[in-house]
Design an enzyme around this catalytic site. Structure first.
Site, PDB file in Angstrom:
ATOM      1  N   ASP A  59       0.833  -1.200   0.000  1.00 46.69           N
ATOM      2  CA  ASP A  59       0.000   0.000   0.000  1.00 46.69           C
ATOM      3  C   ASP A  59       0.868   1.250   0.000  1.00 46.69           C
ATOM      4  O   ASP A  59       1.962   1.243  -0.549  1.00 46.69           O
ATOM      5  CB  ASP A  59      -0.938  -0.042   1.218  1.00 46.69           C
ATOM      6  CG  ASP A  59      -2.309   0.556   0.934  1.00 46.69           C
ATOM      7  OD1 ASP A  59      -2.379   1.787   0.768  1.00 46.69           O
ATOM      8  OD2 ASP A  59      -3.290  -0.200   0.879  1.00 46.69           O
ATOM      9  N   HIS A  91      -3.573   5.892   3.318  1.00 43.86           N
ATOM     10  CA  HIS A  91      -4.353   4.729   2.904  1.00 43.86           C
ATOM     11  C   HIS A  91      -3.809   3.453   3.537  1.00 43.86           C
ATOM     12  O   HIS A  91      -4.563   2.613   4.031  1.00 43.86           O
ATOM     13  CB  HIS A  91      -4.338   4.642   1.378  1.00 43.86           C
ATOM     14  CG  HIS A  91      -5.286   3.650   0.795  1.00 43.86           C
ATOM     15  ND1 HIS A  91      -4.941   2.341   0.576  1.00 43.86           N
ATOM     16  CD2 HIS A  91      -6.572   3.770   0.368  1.00 43.86           C
ATOM     17  CE1 HIS A  91      -5.966   1.696   0.038  1.00 43.86           C
ATOM     18  NE2 HIS A  91      -6.969   2.548  -0.099  1.00 43.86           N
ATOM     19  N   SER A 264     -11.476  -1.053  -1.015  1.00 46.02           N
ATOM     20  CA  SER A 264     -10.204  -1.161  -0.291  1.00 46.02           C
ATOM     21  C   SER A 264     -10.438  -1.661   1.122  1.00 46.02           C
ATOM     22  O   SER A 264      -9.769  -2.579   1.609  1.00 46.02           O
ATOM     23  CB  SER A 264      -9.509   0.204  -0.239  1.00 46.02           C
ATOM     24  OG  SER A 264      -8.954   0.561  -1.465  1.00 46.02           O
TER      25      SER A 264
END
Length: 398
Positions: A59, A91, A264
């Site tokens: 990520d 994120h 996600s």
């Protein structure tokens, strides 16, 4: 404690709104509880909390100093540091907390689905808010990061690889790297994509997103709090299962918290469920881990399968029970050759799936788990109830 909400003002520009500190120490946990309940996590924790398992989070990087993640994160190589030297870690921290957050204090912060598991953070994509994002995301170095990280994770103790990212095309290197990871017994999970309400064909289906669309990768769609498919979630034959993906709270850099939606988040939550299974049955082959998850879903479509939710919504406790039944089917004997079809001599009952996706195959380790690839990260966030979409790209060779 700060709660942050954000929205993408454009495809590559992130607008952040800082809200006042919350008044209760456990307000984040209160916001999260519906997700844990929907997944059956409290029931699953009576059996295991993921101890002994490492989940690689490919990520934007993870802030391991967050008080909900301290002592849990091993920071591996930053594969894009040469072109993106200032990691945002937004994120990635969020996804990491959904997998292995352990909270803090007596009842505060984010608890992940597998709170006793450990994380290997590998930076392969950038947050859109990072300086220079437009210029470096198409560079050869950036595009080559994902396959390198997949191989690194497979060679450095990862039991699960979470990729809350995806894109419309796939490169040979990503394909080869994921095949390599699965051949080493690593379970690979990816988010299905967030184009469900904007890029559909005349029949309402979205194009495939990779790596989620490749057989052998568990592709996860998003459900809302009401237990229905999220409108933004991709709908196509790659979708294998679904999990909560709207109004999901998670940790952010600097002891902050974020709330938002996206496949996600759904993918990260399922990676946590996989970690629970691998904690109890560490040597259960990837194909059977996937089978345990798909065979035990709740809210199963009337027809058995639906392109919006796959075989239904994942339930951690039921998946562990299904894994108990599958434990007798093990890869045994023979000399390892690196091929996926080594091993078993016993047939395994599998789920039926429409053309376009072979999931488990009738025998452990058959060619149903060949091929793979992908790159692109997406997440959808909120600011003042106005929804927009953020899309972080991590393109492999196209």
């Amino acid at each position: 404690m700060e709660v942050l909400r954000a929205a993408a003002a454009a495809a590559v520009a992130l607008t952040v709104a800082l809200l006042p500190a919350t008044g209760r120490a456990d307000s984040v946990r209160d916001r999260e509880q519906w997700v844990l309940d929907a997944l059956g996590a409290p029931q699953a924790w009576q059996t295991t909390k993921g101890k002994g398992v490492t989940v690689a989070v490919l990520d934007t990087g993870v802030d391991g100093s967050h008080h909900d993640l301290t002592g849990t994160v091993n920071a591996g190589p930053d594969f894009i540091s040469d072109v993106a030297p200032d990691p945002g870690r937004l994120h990635g921290t969020w996804m990491a907390s959904l997998i292995a957050g352990h909270g803090h204090g007596s009842n505060a912060g984010v608890i992940g689905v597998a709170p006793e598991s450990r994380l290997l953070s590998l930076r392969v994509i950038a947050d859109p808010s990072e300086k220079g994002y437009k210029s470096f995301r198409d560079s050869p170095e950036y595009r080559a990061a994902l396959p390198k990280a997949i191989r690194y994770a497979a060679d450095h103790g990862a039991d699960v690889i979470n990729m809350s990212l995806g894109g419309p095309s796939a490169g040979r290197e990503e394909r080869s790297a994921i095949a390599y990871a699965i051949s080493k017994g690593v379970v690979v999970v990816a988010s299905a994509g967030n184009d469900g309400d904007r890029k559909t064909d005349k029949d309402g289906f979205t194009r495939l997103s990779y790596p989620a669309a490749f057989p052998g990768v568990i592709a996860v769609a998003a459900m809302t709090r009401r237990g229905v498919p999220a409108k933004f979630s991709d709908r196509n034959a790659s979708v294998q299962v679904a999990a909560p993906g709207a109004d999901v709270v998670g940790a952010g850099p600097g002891n902050s918290y974020w709330i938002g939606e996206g496949t996600s988040q759904a993918g990260a939550l399922v990676s946590g469920v996989v970690a629970l299974i691998r904690s109890r049955y560490h040597d259960l082959p990837p194909a059977l881990v996937a089978q345990a998850i798909t065979a035990s879903t709740k809210g199963r479509p009337a027809a058995g399968y639906d392109a919006s939710v796959g075989f239904g919504e994942v339930n951690a406790a039921a998946a562990l029970t299904a894994a108990d039944r599958l434990q007798g089917y093990q890869v045994t004997g023979g000399t390892k050759t690196g091929r996926f079809d080594d091993g078993p001599t016993q047939p395994v009952q599998v789920e039926r799936h429409p053309p376009g996706l072979v999931i488990l195959g009738g025998w452990i380790g058959i060619a149903a788990i060949f091929g793979f690839a992908g790159a692109l990260a997406t997440t959808v966030l909120y600011v003042r109830r106005v929804r927009a979409r953020q899309q972080s790209e991590a393109d492999g060779a196209r």
